[in-house]
Design a protein around this motif. Structure first.
Motif, mmCIF file in Angstrom:
data_model
loop_
_atom_site.group_PDB
_atom_site.id
_atom_site.type_symbol
_atom_site.label_atom_id
_atom_site.label_comp_id
_atom_site.label_asym_id
_atom_site.label_seq_id
_atom_site.Cartn_x
_atom_site.Cartn_y
_atom_site.Cartn_z
ATOM 1 N N ASP A 39 4.571 1.444 11.532
ATOM 2 C CA ASP A 39 3.124 1.362 11.806
ATOM 3 C C ASP A 39 2.574 0.144 10.829
ATOM 4 O OD1 ASP A 39 2.481 3.845 13.097
ATOM 5 O OD2 ASP A 39 3.146 4.857 11.220
ATOM 6 N N ALA A 40 1.349 -0.321 11.307
ATOM 7 C CA ALA A 40 0.638 -1.638 10.774
ATOM 8 C C ALA A 40 -0.693 -1.574 10.959
ATOM 9 C CB ALA A 40 1.640 -2.809 11.402
ATOM 10 N N ILE A 41 -1.446 -2.082 9.791
ATOM 11 C CA ILE A 41 -2.958 -2.561 10.027
ATOM 12 C C ILE A 41 -2.941 -3.725 9.958
ATOM 13 C CG2 ILE A 41 -5.114 -2.224 8.826
ATOM 14 C CD1 ILE A 41 -4.286 0.563 8.006
ATOM 15 N N LEU A 42 -3.810 -4.322 10.564
ATOM 16 C CA LEU A 42 -4.299 -5.969 10.529
ATOM 17 C C LEU A 42 -5.383 -6.138 10.451
ATOM 18 C CD1 LEU A 42 -1.988 -5.333 13.170
ATOM 19 C CD2 LEU A 42 -2.117 -7.743 13.244
ATOM 20 N N HIS A 43 -5.853 -6.979 9.512
ATOM 21 C CA HIS A 43 -7.104 -7.067 9.132
ATOM 22 C C HIS A 43 -7.489 -9.053 9.281
ATOM 23 C CE1 HIS A 43 -7.830 -3.272 7.107
ATOM 24 N NE2 HIS A 43 -6.674 -3.690 6.430
ATOM 25 N N ALA A 44 -8.215 -9.183 10.229
ATOM 26 C CA ALA A 44 -8.459 -10.666 10.732
ATOM 27 C C ALA A 44 -9.851 -11.082 10.795
ATOM 28 C CB ALA A 44 -7.888 -10.912 12.443
ATOM 29 N N ARG A 45 -10.051 -12.535 10.312
ATOM 30 C CA ARG A 45 -11.172 -13.035 10.137
ATOM 31 C C ARG A 45 -12.194 -12.858 11.454
ATOM 32 N NH1 ARG A 45 -12.111 -15.832 5.603
ATOM 33 N NH2 ARG A 45 -10.179 -16.559 4.406
ATOM 34 N N CYS A 90 -0.473 -5.195 6.842
ATOM 35 C CA CYS A 90 0.158 -3.892 6.225
ATOM 36 C C CYS A 90 1.109 -3.295 6.886
ATOM 37 C CB CYS A 90 -0.936 -3.259 5.398
ATOM 38 S SG CYS A 90 -2.053 -4.053 4.564
ATOM 39 N N LEU A 91 2.516 -3.339 6.445
ATOM 40 C CA LEU A 91 3.327 -2.495 7.164
ATOM 41 C C LEU A 91 3.856 -1.404 6.675
ATOM 42 C CD1 LEU A 91 5.505 -2.688 9.777
ATOM 43 C CD2 LEU A 91 6.829 -4.157 8.113
ATOM 44 N N TYR A 92 3.940 -0.305 7.261
ATOM 45 C CA TYR A 92 4.458 1.149 6.765
ATOM 46 C C TYR A 92 5.465 1.620 7.707
ATOM 47 C CZ TYR A 92 4.981 5.636 4.554
ATOM 48 O OH TYR A 92 5.406 6.607 3.921
ATOM 49 N N VAL A 93 6.738 1.241 7.586
ATOM 50 C CA VAL A 93 7.955 1.514 8.685
ATOM 51 C C VAL A 93 7.483 1.039 9.819
ATOM 52 C CG1 VAL A 93 9.489 3.232 9.422
ATOM 53 C CG2 VAL A 93 8.269 3.635 7.286
ATOM 54 N N LEU A 147 3.149 -6.005 2.472
ATOM 55 C CA LEU A 147 1.954 -7.091 2.515
ATOM 56 C C LEU A 147 2.473 -8.139 3.068
ATOM 57 C CD1 LEU A 147 -0.900 -6.804 2.457
ATOM 58 C CD2 LEU A 147 -0.674 -7.516 0.155
ATOM 59 N N PHE A 148 1.784 -8.563 4.204
ATOM 60 C CA PHE A 148 2.049 -10.066 4.723
ATOM 61 C C PHE A 148 0.701 -10.678 4.769
ATOM 62 C CE2 PHE A 148 5.567 -7.465 5.935
ATOM 63 C CZ PHE A 148 6.668 -8.252 5.636
ATOM 64 N N ILE A 149 0.571 -12.133 4.225
ATOM 65 C CA ILE A 149 -0.718 -12.623 4.318
ATOM 66 C C ILE A 149 -0.525 -13.996 4.722
ATOM 67 C CG2 ILE A 149 -2.467 -13.409 2.579
ATOM 68 C CD1 ILE A 149 -1.316 -11.235 0.513
ATOM 69 N N ILE A 195 -1.742 -0.750 14.980
ATOM 70 C CA ILE A 195 -0.675 -0.829 15.886
ATOM 71 C C ILE A 195 0.514 0.265 15.438
ATOM 72 C CG2 ILE A 195 -1.334 -2.791 16.670
ATOM 73 C CD1 ILE A 195 1.032 -4.278 15.271
ATOM 74 N N ASP A 196 1.408 0.580 16.421
ATOM 75 C CA ASP A 196 2.463 1.513 16.296
ATOM 76 C C ASP A 196 3.571 0.898 17.007
ATOM 77 O OD1 ASP A 196 4.474 3.352 15.807
ATOM 78 O OD2 ASP A 196 3.457 4.932 16.804
ATOM 79 N N PHE A 197 4.583 0.259 16.483
ATOM 80 C CA PHE A 197 5.854 -0.231 17.011
ATOM 81 C C PHE A 197 6.473 0.639 17.611
ATOM 82 C CE2 PHE A 197 4.844 -3.414 13.703
ATOM 83 C CZ PHE A 197 4.693 -4.509 14.450
ATOM 84 N N LYS A 198 6.876 0.508 19.052
ATOM 85 C CA LYS A 198 7.568 1.400 19.773
ATOM 86 C C LYS A 198 9.104 1.307 19.486
ATOM 87 C CE LYS A 198 4.164 1.530 23.597
ATOM 88 N NZ LYS A 198 3.995 1.534 24.991
ATOM 89 N N SER A 199 9.940 2.314 19.319
ATOM 90 C CA SER A 199 11.288 2.427 19.024
ATOM 91 C C SER A 199 11.637 1.382 18.242
ATOM 92 C CB SER A 199 12.113 2.179 20.482
ATOM 93 O OG SER A 199 11.545 3.531 21.142
ATOM 94 N N ALA A 200 11.112 1.188 17.021
ATOM 95 C CA ALA A 200 11.250 0.248 15.949
ATOM 96 C C ALA A 200 12.588 -0.012 15.725
ATOM 97 C CB ALA A 200 10.319 0.461 14.798
#
Length: 242
Positions: A99-105, A94-97, A85-87, A11-16
Motif C-alpha cells: 500500500d502507498a500514499i502519495l502527496h504531490a504539489r 509513503c510505502l507500507y508493504v 518514506l520516499f521524497i 494506491i494498492d499494488f496488485k500481487s506485489a
C-alpha cells in the motif's frame, strides 16, 4: 502538505510480492490436480522465476525492487530516517508493504507520478476517495483540512474491555498511576497487554492526547492491579483523597 493544498492519492499494488525476480529459480512439483489431468507431464516440474507469497524472502525482494524503481526511474530519494518514506521536490510517497500514499504539489504532478509507476511495470488499484489507510479513517473537511480517526479500533478496544455500553465521558488522568501493591490483582476479564497494545497504536496514530495515560498504564503491564486495569475506579484513591 495540507497547508499548501497538496493533492493526495492512495494506491494498492496488485500481487506485489510476485512482481520481484528471484535471485535463483525455485523448482516445484506440479499441483496434484494438474498432474492428474495431464499424466504425460508426471515427470515434469515447475521452474519458478518470480517471488511467491509464503517465501521468507518475498517481502524483502519486493521492497528492493520497488525502491530501485522509485529511485532510478522516478527520481525519489529514500529517507535516511525511514526506509519506507520516499521524497522528491514535488512529491512524497509513503510505502507500507503493498500500500502507498502519495502527496504531490499539484494534480498534474500526481497524475504524472502515477503514470510513471504504471509505466515502470507496476499494476495497482487507486482509492479515488482516499477515505482510509491501514485502518485510519480520513475525512476531508470543507476547509481543506483532514480529520484522522480510528473508530473501528476504538470500538474493538471498548468491546475487549467490556465498556461497549458505557456512556462517553471526559475523564483526563489526574496524576501519576502508582503501583497499588496493596490492591487486588487484575481479574483477567480482558487481556491487559493486548488492550495496552491497541491503545498504543491508537495513541501513536490519531489520539496523541492519550499518550500520558497510556504511558502510565504501560509501566504496569506485568501483574497489573485492579486500579490500573479498571476504567471506573475513583482517581481520588490514587492521590489519597478521602
Amino acid at each position: 502538505g495540507v497547508i499548501d493544498d497538496w493533492k493526495t492519492a492512495s494506491i494498492d499494488f496488485k500481487s506485489a510480492f510476485t512482481q520481484a525476480q528471484l535471485p535463483e529459480p525455485i523448482y516445484l512439483e506440479l499441483p496434484p490436480g494438474y498432474q492428474k489431468a495431464n499424466p504425460e507431464l508426471s515427470d515434469h516440474v515447475m521452474k519458478i522465476k518470480t517471488s511467491l507469497y509464503g517465501d521468507q524472502r518475498a517481502a524483502n525482494l519486493w521492497y528492493n525492487k520497488i525502491r530501485k524503481s522509485l529511485e532510478e526511474k522516478l527520481n525519489f530519494k529514500c529517507s535516511e530516517y525511514d526506509p519506507c518514506l520516499f521524497i522528491r521536490d514535488d512529491c512524497i510517497l509513503c510505502l507500507y508493504v503493498d500500500d502507498a500514499i502519495l502527496h504531490a504539489r499539484s494534480e498534474e504532478v500526481l497524475t504524472n507520478v502515477l503514470a510513471a509507476i504504471k509505466e515502470a511495470g507496476y499494476a495497482y488499484s487507486r482509492d479515488e476517495t482516499f477515505s482510509s489507510y491501514l485502518g485510519v479513517l480520513v475525512e476531508h473537511l470543507p476547509d481543506g483540512t483532514k480529520k484522522l480517526s480510528q473508530p473501528g479500533l476504538a470500538q474493538q478496544l471498548l468491546d475487549v474491555m467490556g465498556l461497549a455500553n458505557c456512556n462517553p465521558s471526559k475523564t483526563p488522568i489526574a496524576g501519576p498511576l502508582f503501583s497499588h501493591l496493596d490492591s487486588e490483582l487484575h481479574d483477567g476479564s480482558f487481556n491487559y497487554r493486548s488492550a495496552l497494545g491497541m491503545l498504543m497504536y491508537l495513541t501513536n496514530n490519531t489520539r496523541p492526547e492519550c499518550a500520558y495515560a497510556v504511558n502510565m498504564c504501560a509501566q504496569y503491564s506485568i501483574e497489573p492491579r485492579k486500579p490500573q486495569a479498571l476504567a471506573n475506579y475513583d482517581p481520588r484513591e490514587t492521590c489519597g483523597i478521602p
